[in-house]
Design an enzyme around this catalytic site. Sequence first.
Site, PDB file in Angstrom:
ATOM      1  CB  CYS A  39      21.932  14.140   9.984  1.00  0.00           C
ATOM      2  SG  CYS A  39      20.487  14.878   8.939  1.00  0.00           S
ATOM      3  CE  LYS A  77      37.641 -16.273  27.315  1.00  0.00           C
ATOM      4  NZ  LYS A  77      36.241 -16.037  27.107  1.00  0.00           N
ATOM      5  CB  CYS A 134      17.338  13.378   7.626  1.00  0.00           C
ATOM      6  SG  CYS A 134      18.279  11.876   7.387  1.00  0.00           S
ATOM      7  CE  LYS A 159      35.157 -20.416  29.397  1.00  0.00           C
ATOM      8  NZ  LYS A 159      34.115 -19.514  29.277  1.00  0.00           N
ATOM      9  CD  GLU A 169      34.424 -30.794  31.126  1.00  0.00           C
ATOM     10  OE1 GLU A 169      33.945 -29.781  31.080  1.00  0.00           O
ATOM     11  OE2 GLU A 169      34.386 -31.609  31.991  1.00  0.00           O
ATOM     12  CB  CYS A 217      19.552  11.197   3.474  1.00  0.00           C
ATOM     13  SG  CYS A 217      19.311  12.785   3.789  1.00  0.00           S
ATOM     14  CG  ASP A 271      30.508 -18.016  24.028  1.00  0.00           C
ATOM     15  OD1 ASP A 271      30.371 -17.523  24.972  1.00  0.00           O
ATOM     16  OD2 ASP A 271      30.910 -17.261  22.905  1.00  0.00           O
ATOM     17  CE1 TYR A 275      29.696 -26.226  34.149  1.00  0.00           C
ATOM     18  CE2 TYR A 275      29.379 -26.222  31.816  1.00  0.00           C
ATOM     19  CZ  TYR A 275      29.200 -25.409  32.948  1.00  0.00           C
ATOM     20  OH  TYR A 275      28.655 -24.508  33.214  1.00  0.00           O
ATOM     21  CB  CYS A 311      22.890  13.956   5.790  1.00  0.00           C
ATOM     22  SG  CYS A 311      21.867  12.327   6.215  1.00  0.00           S
TER      23      CYS A 311
HETATM   24  S1  IVH Z   1      33.312 -25.752  34.762  1.00  0.00           S
HETATM   25  C1  IVH Z   1      34.184 -23.946  38.914  1.00  0.00           C
HETATM   26  N1  IVH Z   1      33.168 -26.588  32.307  1.00  0.00           N
HETATM   27  O1  IVH Z   1      32.430 -20.956  31.671  1.00  0.00           O
HETATM   28  C2  IVH Z   1      34.302 -24.313  37.361  1.00  0.00           C
HETATM   29  N2  IVH Z   1      32.460 -24.450  32.827  1.00  0.00           N
HETATM   30  O2  IVH Z   1      34.245 -19.216  33.082  1.00  0.00           O
HETATM   31  C3  IVH Z   1      32.849 -24.286  36.919  1.00  0.00           C
HETATM   32  N3  IVH Z   1      31.593 -23.173  30.671  1.00  0.00           N
HETATM   33  O3  IVH Z   1      30.684 -20.163  34.601  1.00  0.00           O
HETATM   34  C4  IVH Z   1      32.867 -24.327  35.678  1.00  0.00           C
HETATM   35  N4  IVH Z   1      32.099 -24.668  29.365  1.00  0.00           N
HETATM   36  O4  IVH Z   1      29.477 -21.053  32.719  1.00  0.00           O
HETATM   37  C5  IVH Z   1      33.009 -25.421  33.250  1.00  0.00           C
HETATM   38  N5  IVH Z   1      33.025 -27.303  30.137  1.00  0.00           N
HETATM   39  C6  IVH Z   1      32.924 -26.450  31.004  1.00  0.00           C
HETATM   40  C7  IVH Z   1      32.308 -25.141  30.464  1.00  0.00           C
HETATM   41  C8  IVH Z   1      32.070 -24.248  31.720  1.00  0.00           C
HETATM   42  C9  IVH Z   1      31.499 -23.503  29.555  1.00  0.00           C
HETATM   43  C10 IVH Z   1      31.343 -21.678  31.360  1.00  0.00           C
HETATM   44  C11 IVH Z   1      30.449 -21.781  32.637  1.00  0.00           C
HETATM   45  C12 IVH Z   1      31.506 -21.173  33.585  1.00  0.00           C
HETATM   46  C13 IVH Z   1      32.365 -20.128  32.858  1.00  0.00           C
HETATM   47  C14 IVH Z   1      33.680 -20.054  33.537  1.00  0.00           C
END
Ligand code: IVH
Length: 675
Positions: A431, A318, A436, A125, A123, A414, A127, A232, A412
């Site tokens: 400064c 990552k 200023c 990840k 999946e 300015c 952010d 998820y 400075c």
């Molecule tokens: S599963 C026990 N799936 O990443 C596992 N987490 O560092 C539970 N996150 O706390 C998380 N995308 O906030 C899972 N496809 C994904 C995710 C995901 C982002 C975040 C989530 C989690 C953190 C873990």
Amino acid sequence: MNDELSLFDSDDKKAENRINELSALINKYDKAYYADATPLVSDREYDELFRELQDLEAQFPALKKSDSPTQRVGSDALESFESVRHDKPMLSLQNTYSRKELSEFFRRVEEGLEGDKAEYVCELKYDGVAMSLRYRKGKLDIAVTRGDGYNGDNITANARTIRNIPLSLNVDHDFEVRGEVYLEDQTFREINRKREEAGEKIYANPRNLTAGTLKLLDSSQVASRPLKMVCYYYDATEMNITHYGNTGKLKELGFPTGYDLRLCKTADEVFEFIDEWESKRHDIPFAIDGIVIKVNSLEQQRLLGFVARSPKWAIAYKYEAETARTLLKDIKLQVGRTGAVTPVAELEPVFLSGSTVSRATLHNVDFITDKDIRVGDTVMVQKGGEVIPKVIGHVPELRSADSKAWEFPALCPCKRQSPLSRPEGEANYYCNDPQCPWQIRRHIEHFASRNAMYIEGLGEKVVEQFTELGLLKDISDIYRLHERRDEIAALERWGDKSADKLMTAIEKSKERPFDKVLFALGIRFIGESAAGLLANHFKNIDKLMNATEEELTGIYEIGERMAKSVLDFFADENEQRIVSRLRESGLQFEISNDNSGGAKPLAGISFVLTGELENMTRTEAKEKITALGGKVTGSVSKKTGYVVVGANPGSKYEKAQKLGITILSEEELNTKLGS
Ligand code: IVH
């Protein structure tokens, strides 16, 4: 007198004993719940004890210990959100940036399964910010932030504003869904642009803005920001036997399950997925920082179990933050409100992680010296999920023979060109010239910002324009701007409408309470909470101006450095002149007592709020009650005067009934508040 003292002492002692007792109990229950998986008390009982401890600590801050169980909730649990315990802890994932470590993960999984093969689900990840949704009989019942993994904040009202979350479904079983809340990059940029225009602080990245939004107390504000969620995790009594199947189930129920989900039979297929997304990751409308790989079979997940706070059946791969090479054309200086001068890189524009970068931070002089970064170098720039990119180093092979080490300028930037100096032990040059113009600009921006006087429309650009034109020389000039309204309306990019809008915003800021005014003055080291403490303690500016160092440091949480800074500030003739002009303009320089001549009809009465109120937020209710002398606490006890009950009340309602406490509806509360 003596009697009073001993009474006080014994109250303190009692509180201390109870705090110790509660801490010990909660720690014991925590261990039983998390480590031994054999809960000793019901969630409700636990929550009640936890609340009592929080309340006592709020009442006796000196007794709060850093290892108190309440501290595990960290800064995440705001007082005004109810703390809720997760049914199952919300864990984190082990992370890796290395393919070798990922191969080791596959090996460990197979070892753990004693040679049995595993399938994996890949999946994205996301952010963003994790959230758990609990549905009862098909209806969204409660939404909770991750918090410290064990307890999170009840943000149900905010979650309800997220459009792609179903509020009710045509099923009647109970279940939990977890996922990530995020903002699309485009939305993020748009919100930041508006904030910048309004002179408000901008957010570093979409994740921070999402977190900030989810923590807003006013859910109507949340609703104006188009948050999204991707799910998820599904947990119900009737479950599929695979993660892939459960995600399908989520989809079937109407939950958003993400962009790409792939069932992989081999490690090679996982690596392919990772490669594919490495190049595609900037083509989607939101930020991902890696790939999550999970063992597909729930039975295998169970067999593998957990280590510390992470599952052994999942890992996050990552992606490295991307870097780009470009020419460092110049190093410019930036001056902050306090006079701190920081170096900024001017770059040959370069495309990096989805946008063009032409400026980047260089941190401070030591960074530049350590990395030996010089004007004319080819430098590496990185964007680590932040809006402001950073220079991380130079490319030695590409340095020209005649390049010279960079020296921090002595003056400075300015137009007054005052000398810069670096105090011992500080990372920055300063400064020290109070005239200023750059500092003055930052100072005015701070004064007008949201958490200070909140003058909408007086942001960075406008402040720059007005100071250049001499309309603003210091903060007190803001309240003389109405005299020059026509002049402003005639300026480029202005007009009658915007000039009037600004005048209204300025006028309105005169209602800001004393503590905000104090914070807005920009006294060094006096942040929002210190300003609040000073305002409450001294009640008005005259008392504060006449305070001695002992009096100041006598206030809990006001240290020597802050006290000295306050004394210096009010001893300064220029600051005195500004303060007196602000007073003439009618700003609030004392704590207001605008309720019927300071009457405190609710003095000594304690209130507990539970459930959702219809016409005000809890914070508003709390403010109104305290303004009339009442107190709002988090838990019901025999001493509670009233329990105010809104929609979907919690266990406090039942407790109030049990103890025979008077219950108030929102309407009845309003009557008491006299509105
Ligand atoms: S599963 C026990 N799936 O990443 C596992 N987490 O560092 C539970 N996150 O706390 C998380 N995308 O906030 C899972 N496809 C994904 C995710 C995901 C982002 C975040 C989530 C989690 C953190 C873990």
